[in-house]
Each structure stands twice: as structure tokens, then as C-alpha cells.
Design a protein around this motif. Structure first.
Motif, PDB file in Angstrom:
ATOM      1  N   ARG A   1       0.838  -1.206   0.000  1.00  0.00           N
ATOM      2  CA  ARG A   1       0.000   0.000   0.000  1.00  0.00           C
ATOM      3  C   ARG A   1       0.867   1.247   0.000  1.00  0.00           C
ATOM      4  N   THR A   2       0.384   2.262  -0.687  1.00  0.00           N
ATOM      5  CA  THR A   2       1.072   3.552  -0.708  1.00  0.00           C
ATOM      6  C   THR A   2       0.253   4.578   0.056  1.00  0.00           C
ATOM      7  N   VAL A   3       0.883   5.213   1.008  1.00  0.00           N
ATOM      8  CA  VAL A   3       0.246   6.251   1.808  1.00  0.00           C
ATOM      9  C   VAL A   3       0.847   7.596   1.400  1.00  0.00           C
ATOM     10  N   GLY A   4      -0.011   8.552   1.089  1.00  0.00           N
ATOM     11  CA  GLY A   4       0.442   9.877   0.696  1.00  0.00           C
ATOM     12  C   GLY A   4       0.025  10.935   1.694  1.00  0.00           C
ATOM     13  N   VAL A   5       0.933  11.840   1.988  1.00  0.00           N
ATOM     14  CA  VAL A   5       0.658  12.935   2.924  1.00  0.00           C
ATOM     15  C   VAL A   5       0.730  14.260   2.182  1.00  0.00           C
ATOM     16  N   MET A   6      -0.341  15.040   2.268  1.00  0.00           N
ATOM     17  CA  MET A   6      -0.358  16.394   1.728  1.00  0.00           C
ATOM     18  C   MET A   6      -0.008  17.356   2.859  1.00  0.00           C
TER      19      MET A   6
ATOM     20  N   ARG B   1       4.710   2.027   1.545  1.00  0.00           N
ATOM     21  CA  ARG B   1       5.332   2.895   0.552  1.00  0.00           C
ATOM     22  C   ARG B   1       4.819   4.308   0.824  1.00  0.00           C
ATOM     23  N   LEU B   2       5.700   5.270   0.788  1.00  0.00           N
ATOM     24  CA  LEU B   2       5.332   6.612   1.232  1.00  0.00           C
ATOM     25  C   LEU B   2       5.548   7.660   0.148  1.00  0.00           C
ATOM     26  N   ARG B   3       4.572   8.587   0.083  1.00  0.00           N
ATOM     27  CA  ARG B   3       4.653   9.727  -0.815  1.00  0.00           C
ATOM     28  C   ARG B   3       4.325  10.995  -0.027  1.00  0.00           C
ATOM     29  N   GLY B   4       4.870  12.107  -0.484  1.00  0.00           N
ATOM     30  CA  GLY B   4       4.558  13.379   0.147  1.00  0.00           C
ATOM     31  C   GLY B   4       4.401  14.479  -0.883  1.00  0.00           C
ATOM     32  N   TRP B   5       3.466  15.380  -0.629  1.00  0.00           N
ATOM     33  CA  TRP B   5       3.260  16.513  -1.528  1.00  0.00           C
ATOM     34  C   TRP B   5       3.246  17.789  -0.717  1.00  0.00           C
TER      35      TRP B   5
ATOM     36  N   PHE C   1       6.820  15.168  -3.996  1.00  0.00           N
ATOM     37  CA  PHE C   1       6.272  15.933  -5.106  1.00  0.00           C
ATOM     38  C   PHE C   1       6.009  17.346  -4.603  1.00  0.00           C
ATOM     39  N   ALA C   2       6.014  18.312  -5.529  1.00  0.00           N
ATOM     40  CA  ALA C   2       5.812  19.702  -5.105  1.00  0.00           C
ATOM     41  C   ALA C   2       5.057  20.491  -6.165  1.00  0.00           C
ATOM     42  N   GLY C   3       4.225  21.406  -5.691  1.00  0.00           N
ATOM     43  CA  GLY C   3       3.533  22.328  -6.571  1.00  0.00           C
ATOM     44  C   GLY C   3       2.376  21.716  -7.334  1.00  0.00           C
ATOM     45  N   THR C   4       1.587  22.568  -7.933  1.00  0.00           N
ATOM     46  CA  THR C   4       0.395  22.115  -8.649  1.00  0.00           C
ATOM     47  C   THR C   4       0.744  21.235  -9.844  1.00  0.00           C
ATOM     48  N   ASP C   5       1.903  21.458 -10.441  1.00  0.00           N
ATOM     49  CA  ASP C   5       2.297  20.682 -11.610  1.00  0.00           C
ATOM     50  C   ASP C   5       2.504  19.204 -11.289  1.00  0.00           C
ATOM     51  N   GLN C   6       2.847  18.895 -10.042  1.00  0.00           N
ATOM     52  CA  GLN C   6       3.131  17.508  -9.669  1.00  0.00           C
ATOM     53  C   GLN C   6       2.040  16.894  -8.802  1.00  0.00           C
ATOM     54  N   LEU C   7       0.953  17.612  -8.584  1.00  0.00           N
ATOM     55  CA  LEU C   7      -0.109  17.104  -7.719  1.00  0.00           C
ATOM     56  C   LEU C   7      -0.775  15.866  -8.311  1.00  0.00           C
ATOM     57  N   GLN C   8      -1.103  15.905  -9.580  1.00  0.00           N
ATOM     58  CA  GLN C   8      -1.746  14.769 -10.233  1.00  0.00           C
ATOM     59  C   GLN C   8      -0.860  13.525 -10.163  1.00  0.00           C
ATOM     60  N   GLN C   9       0.420  13.710 -10.425  1.00  0.00           N
ATOM     61  CA  GLN C   9       1.377  12.598 -10.381  1.00  0.00           C
ATOM     62  C   GLN C   9       1.454  12.000  -8.980  1.00  0.00           C
ATOM     63  N   PHE C  10       1.364  12.849  -7.983  1.00  0.00           N
ATOM     64  CA  PHE C  10       1.377  12.401  -6.588  1.00  0.00           C
ATOM     65  C   PHE C  10       0.134  11.569  -6.278  1.00  0.00           C
ATOM     66  N   LEU C  11      -1.020  12.042  -6.692  1.00  0.00           N
ATOM     67  CA  LEU C  11      -2.288  11.433  -6.304  1.00  0.00           C
ATOM     68  C   LEU C  11      -2.511  10.054  -6.906  1.00  0.00           C
ATOM     69  N   VAL C  12      -2.105   9.848  -8.147  1.00  0.00           N
ATOM     70  CA  VAL C  12      -2.444   8.600  -8.836  1.00  0.00           C
ATOM     71  C   VAL C  12      -1.872   7.365  -8.159  1.00  0.00           C
ATOM     72  N   GLY C  13      -0.884   7.548  -7.299  1.00  0.00           N
ATOM     73  CA  GLY C  13      -0.300   6.391  -6.641  1.00  0.00           C
ATOM     74  C   GLY C  13      -0.681   6.220  -5.187  1.00  0.00           C
ATOM     75  N   CYS C  14      -1.633   7.008  -4.681  1.00  0.00           N
ATOM     76  CA  CYS C  14      -1.949   6.986  -3.248  1.00  0.00           C
ATOM     77  C   CYS C  14      -3.161   6.106  -2.943  1.00  0.00           C
ATOM     78  N   ASP C  15      -2.950   5.051  -2.192  1.00  0.00           N
ATOM     79  CA  ASP C  15      -4.070   4.217  -1.744  1.00  0.00           C
ATOM     80  C   ASP C  15      -4.773   4.836  -0.545  1.00  0.00           C
TER      81      ASP C  15
END
Length: 308
Positions: A133-138, A157-161, A174-188
Motif C-alpha cells: 500500500r502507498t500512503v500519501g501525505v499532503m 510505501r510513502l509519498r509526500g506533496w 512531489f511539489a507544486g500544482t504541476d506535480q499534484l496529479q502525479q502524486f495522487l495517482v499512486g496513493c491508496d
């Protein structure tokens, strides 16, 4: 030198006791026994009205009694007065506990088992490893970093925006609006720990939810105004999102008829994820006062232009 505490009443005695023991030279007052407001130089507050701030002509620093400062009306605070948010171990530890509990409950399907219990259903679900599982933190501030550090111990698995680039060991950043979509697609599992600003209000909306993988869950421990309520209900009812754990809502408290209370895929707690603890916060604040007296930088000083 006078300090006025105008915040959580049940904790006021603990604050007063600490200052009485460790700062006998200071005049520590607790609202509403404030005395002459013209003597107050430092204010520890939560949601101090603009007219109250205006009654403090000699105010030197405003200390928020919590980690957030969205309750502060910047326009009511003269530009020369620093605004400082609370950064203390009690807040951090509480948030780590809550988010860890929420992530693990989602990961191990606890809410599914809760729904089975009333009917006596014995139906073991597959137990996937945390590494699957991938956990993302905004929001990668103090709280976001601390949460990610603890979640790493479970093997997720960890992601941060973040608005601006941050590098954290073991976290795909990931950073900024340009990378937000890329960040989100992998977050369970998506966790919101963003500060509330004009730019982040309503950020948890239909667009964000549709970018998450089908079956994803969200945890909001930031502010209720980050979330567009109708969009969350739509995403859950359509089956795109699996669950939502909300410690913050809009409004607070929610009225009894609010649909979140009865939704089978939403779990609500009453803004209790993290609270300022007097026994750890008072020493931090006293040290910050001394830093101000010595002309040193204040810990937790906010940037008015960014709103946090």
C-alpha cells in the motif's frame, strides 16, 4: 511584564501553575481575569476577536495555543506584531498516534469487521502486507514529516506533496500544482495535513478524488474547510473512494442531521486528533518568550504572506 492566556479553559490551571513555578517574575493572567488590558504584552490565544486585539495597545507577540493559525484574523493584528504558532511535542505525538491508528484501521479493514459483528458474520479478509500500500501525505511541515517517519516503521510505501519542494529520506516527494496529479495517482490512502489558506481551502474536491486510484481512502486531520462535503459523498456513493476518516468537519460541530453522521463509509471524530498539552507546551512557550527578550528568532513564527 504581563502575559494573558485566553484559550482552552480546562487547561488554564496547568498553564498558570507552570508559570507560577518557573517564571515567578512574570505576571501570568488567565482570561477573563485579565486586569488592565493595556498592561498585556504577550497573548496566548485561540480565536481572539478583533475587537479584543484592538484593546491590547501594548501587545508585542501573539502566540497561537495550537498548531494552526487559520483562526487568526491577520487584518486585526498590526504588522509589527509577530504571530507564532504552537510547535510542541504533545501536538506532534498526538497526531502521530491518531494518523497511525487511522491508517492501520484502513489497511487492516477494521471498519469492515465492525460492520460484520452485529450480524455475527465470520468472513476473514485477505491481509495484504503494508509494503503493498502507498500512503500519501499532503503537507510536509513538522506534523507531516513526523507522521511519515512513524508510518515508515510499518513498511508502507510513502509519498509526500508540498507547495514547495521537500526532501525526506524514504519518501517519494512531489511539489507544486504541476506535480499534484502525479502524486495522487499512486496513493491508496491520502492524508491531509495542509495548513488552511486561501489556496488550500476546498482542495479535497471532486478533481482530487477522481485522481486517486479506485478504492482509495482519505484521512483529513487538517481543517474541515479543506474538504468539499458534497464531492466526498459523491465519490463514496459512486464507489470510487472506499472510506473517509474525518477528525475535522465543516461545520464544527456538525448538526445531528448532517449526512456524515450516518454514512456507512465515513468515520468521524470531534477534532481530537491532536491537542496542545500544557506540560509540554508551557516550557516551549516560556523558552520562546525568553528568545524574544534576547532578540533571537522565534520558533514557529508564521509568514503572513503565505498564511502559515
Amino acid at each position: 511584564m504581563s502575559i494573558l492566556y485566553r484559550s482552552d479553559a480546562p487547561r488554564a490551571a496547568a498553564w498558570a501553575s507552570y508559570f507560577a513555578e518557573h517564571a515567578t517574575d512574570l505576571d501570568f493572567r488567565v482570561w477573563p481575569d485579565a486586569g488592565n488590558l493595556e498592561e498585556v504584552e504577550y497573548l496566548i490565544a485561540w480565536q481572539a476577536p478583533a475587537e479584543f486585539i484592538a484593546a491590547l495597545p501594548n501587545l508585542k507577540v501573539l502566540f497561537s495555543s495550537g498548531a494552526g493559525i487559520d483562526h487568526v484574523d491577520f487584518s486585526a493584528i498590526p504588522e509589527h506584531i509577530p504571530i507564532v504558532r504552537m510547535v510542541e511535542p504533545g501536538i506532534i505525538d498526538g497526531m502521530i498516534e491518531y494518523v497511525s491508528l487511522a491508517v492501520l484501521a484502513l489497511h487492516r479493514d477494521f471498519f469492515d469487521y465492525v460492520s460484520m459483528q452485529p450480524t455475527g458474520t465470520w468472513d476473514p479478509l485477505e491481509v495484504p502486507p503494508a509494503s503493498s500500500r502507498t500512503v500519501g501525505v499532503m503537507g510536509l511541515g513538522v506534523l507531516g514529516k513526523a507522521v511519515l517517519e512513524r508510518l515508515a516503521t510499518f513498511g508502507f510505501r510513502l509519498r509526500g506533496w508540498n507547495r514547495s519542494p521537500r526532501q525526506i529520506v524514504g519518501v517519494e516527494s512531489f511539489a507544486g500544482t504541476d506535480q499534484l496529479q502525479q502524486f495522487l495517482v499512486g496513493c491508496d490512502i491520502l492524508i491531509c495535513l495542509l495548513p488552511l489558506t486561501e489556496a488550500t481551502a476546498g482542495i479535497l474536491d471532486r478533481k482530487i478524488f477522481s485522481s486517486l486510484p479506485k478504492g482509495a481512502s482519505i484521512i483529513n486531520v487538517a481543517r474541515g474547510l479543506h474538504l468539499v462535503n458534497e464531492d466526498l459523498l459523491e465519490a463514496l456513493n459512486s464507489g470510487h473512494l472506499s472510506r473517509a476518516i474525518l477528525d475535522v468537519t465543516d461545520p464544527e460541530p456538525m448538526p445531528p442531521e448532517h449526512p456524515f453522521w450516518r454514512h456507512p463509509r465515513i468515520f468521524v471524530t470531534p477534532h481530537v486528533a491532536s491537542m496542545t498539552q500544557p506540560e509540554t507546551a508551557a516550557p516551549i512557550l516560556l523558552d520562546n518568550l525568553r528568545r524574544h527578550w534576547r532578540g533571537e528568532p522565534l520558533i514557529g513564527l508564521i509568514d503572513r504572506s503565505r498564511g502559515y
